[in-house]
Design a protein around this motif. Structure first.
Motif, PDB file in Angstrom:
ATOM      1  N   MET A   1       0.857  -1.170   0.000  1.00 33.84           N
ATOM      2  CA  MET A   1       0.000   0.000   0.000  1.00 33.84           C
ATOM      3  C   MET A   1       0.908   1.240   0.000  1.00 33.84           C
ATOM      4  SD  MET A   1      -3.121   1.254   2.538  1.00 33.84           S
ATOM      5  CE  MET A   1      -3.633  -0.288   3.111  1.00 33.84           C
ATOM      6  N   ASP A   2       0.704   2.111  -0.942  1.00 32.78           N
ATOM      7  CA  ASP A   2       1.533   3.317  -1.007  1.00 32.78           C
ATOM      8  C   ASP A   2       0.954   4.412  -0.105  1.00 32.78           C
ATOM      9  OD1 ASP A   2      -0.692   3.846  -2.549  1.00 32.78           O
ATOM     10  OD2 ASP A   2       0.390   5.043  -4.019  1.00 32.78           O
ATOM     11  N   TYR A   3       1.643   5.521  -0.052  1.00 31.52           N
ATOM     12  CA  TYR A   3       1.252   6.572   0.895  1.00 31.52           C
ATOM     13  C   TYR A   3      -0.082   7.216   0.536  1.00 31.52           C
ATOM     14  CZ  TYR A   3       2.892  10.113  -2.443  1.00 31.52           C
ATOM     15  OH  TYR A   3       3.055  10.907  -3.524  1.00 31.52           O
ATOM     16  N   LYS A   4      -0.454   7.234  -0.745  1.00 32.09           N
ATOM     17  CA  LYS A   4      -1.754   7.828  -1.108  1.00 32.09           C
ATOM     18  C   LYS A   4      -2.904   6.967  -0.610  1.00 32.09           C
ATOM     19  CE  LYS A   4      -0.196  10.346  -5.159  1.00 32.09           C
ATOM     20  NZ  LYS A   4      -0.335  10.542  -6.598  1.00 32.09           N
ATOM     21  N   GLU A   5      -2.760   5.657  -0.730  1.00 36.82           N
ATOM     22  CA  GLU A   5      -3.802   4.766  -0.221  1.00 36.82           C
ATOM     23  C   GLU A   5      -3.875   4.819   1.305  1.00 36.82           C
ATOM     24  OE1 GLU A   5      -2.900   0.960  -1.789  1.00 36.82           O
ATOM     25  OE2 GLU A   5      -3.499   1.471  -3.824  1.00 36.82           O
ATOM     26  N   THR A   6      -2.727   4.897   1.948  1.00 33.52           N
ATOM     27  CA  THR A   6      -2.699   4.997   3.398  1.00 33.52           C
ATOM     28  C   THR A   6      -3.337   6.303   3.854  1.00 33.52           C
ATOM     29  OG1 THR A   6      -0.650   3.717   3.453  1.00 33.52           O
ATOM     30  CG2 THR A   6      -1.190   4.980   5.418  1.00 33.52           C
ATOM     31  N   ALA A   7      -3.024   7.398   3.186  1.00 31.16           N
ATOM     32  CA  ALA A   7      -3.612   8.696   3.531  1.00 31.16           C
ATOM     33  C   ALA A   7      -5.119   8.685   3.307  1.00 31.16           C
ATOM     34  CB  ALA A   7      -2.958   9.803   2.717  1.00 31.16           C
ATOM     35  N   ALA A   8      -5.571   8.063   2.227  1.00 37.82           N
ATOM     36  CA  ALA A   8      -7.004   7.992   1.950  1.00 37.82           C
ATOM     37  C   ALA A   8      -7.720   7.149   3.008  1.00 37.82           C
ATOM     38  CB  ALA A   8      -7.242   7.418   0.565  1.00 37.82           C
ATOM     39  N   ALA A   9      -7.114   6.038   3.397  1.00 39.67           N
ATOM     40  CA  ALA A   9      -7.720   5.195   4.423  1.00 39.67           C
ATOM     41  C   ALA A   9      -7.765   5.932   5.762  1.00 39.67           C
ATOM     42  CB  ALA A   9      -6.941   3.890   4.559  1.00 39.67           C
ATOM     43  N   ASN A  10      -6.685   6.622   6.107  1.00 40.51           N
ATOM     44  CA  ASN A  10      -6.667   7.386   7.356  1.00 40.51           C
ATOM     45  C   ASN A  10      -7.708   8.499   7.342  1.00 40.51           C
ATOM     46  OD1 ASN A  10      -4.637   5.815   8.386  1.00 40.51           O
ATOM     47  ND2 ASN A  10      -3.001   7.243   7.864  1.00 40.51           N
ATOM     48  N   LEU A  11      -7.827   9.191   6.218  1.00 43.74           N
ATOM     49  CA  LEU A  11      -8.827  10.239   6.092  1.00 43.74           C
ATOM     50  C   LEU A  11     -10.235   9.679   6.264  1.00 43.74           C
ATOM     51  CD1 LEU A  11      -9.498  13.199   5.420  1.00 43.74           C
ATOM     52  CD2 LEU A  11      -9.580  12.511   3.027  1.00 43.74           C
ATOM     53  N   PHE A  12     -10.477   8.531   5.664  1.00 42.57           N
ATOM     54  CA  PHE A  12     -11.786   7.890   5.792  1.00 42.57           C
ATOM     55  C   PHE A  12     -12.101   7.583   7.253  1.00 42.57           C
ATOM     56  CE2 PHE A  12     -14.069   3.867   6.277  1.00 42.57           C
ATOM     57  CZ  PHE A  12     -15.307   4.244   5.769  1.00 42.57           C
ATOM     58  N   TRP A  13     -11.141   6.961   7.961  1.00 47.21           N
ATOM     59  CA  TRP A  13     -11.405   6.569   9.338  1.00 47.21           C
ATOM     60  C   TRP A  13     -11.512   7.763  10.276  1.00 47.21           C
ATOM     61  CZ3 TRP A  13     -13.693   2.362  10.084  1.00 47.21           C
ATOM     62  CH2 TRP A  13     -13.425   1.248   9.311  1.00 47.21           C
TER      63      TRP A  13
END
Length: 82
Positions: A1-13
């Protein structure tokens, strides 16, 4: 998982948590208003405002000062309250 996916998941949560927290806060306040009535909610809000003022005092370093003082005088902490 790259940083964009991690940032998107964190933003969602984080967003989901904020929405749930606000909804639960509103439900709690409506329940409180129902149970306490208008006078009870006013008293609760008045008391809760003082709680906020105490938290501000705590952020000014009062708690850190007391912890340092009690740590220095470990055996004499009861004398501070008498």
């Amino acid at each position: 998982m790259d940083y964009k996916e991690t940032a998107a998941a964190n933003l969602f949560w984080v967003t989901t948590g904020q929405v749930i927290t606000r909804i639960l806060g509103a439900v709690f306040f409506f329940y409180l208003a129902f149970r306490l009535g208008d006078l009870g909610v006013g008293i609760f809000s008045f008391a809760f405002s003082f709680l906020g003022l105490w938290f501000v005092l705590g952020e000014l370093g009062l708690f850190q000062y007391l912890i340092r003082k009690w740590a220095r005088y470990e055996n004499n902490w009861r004398e501070d309250f008498s």
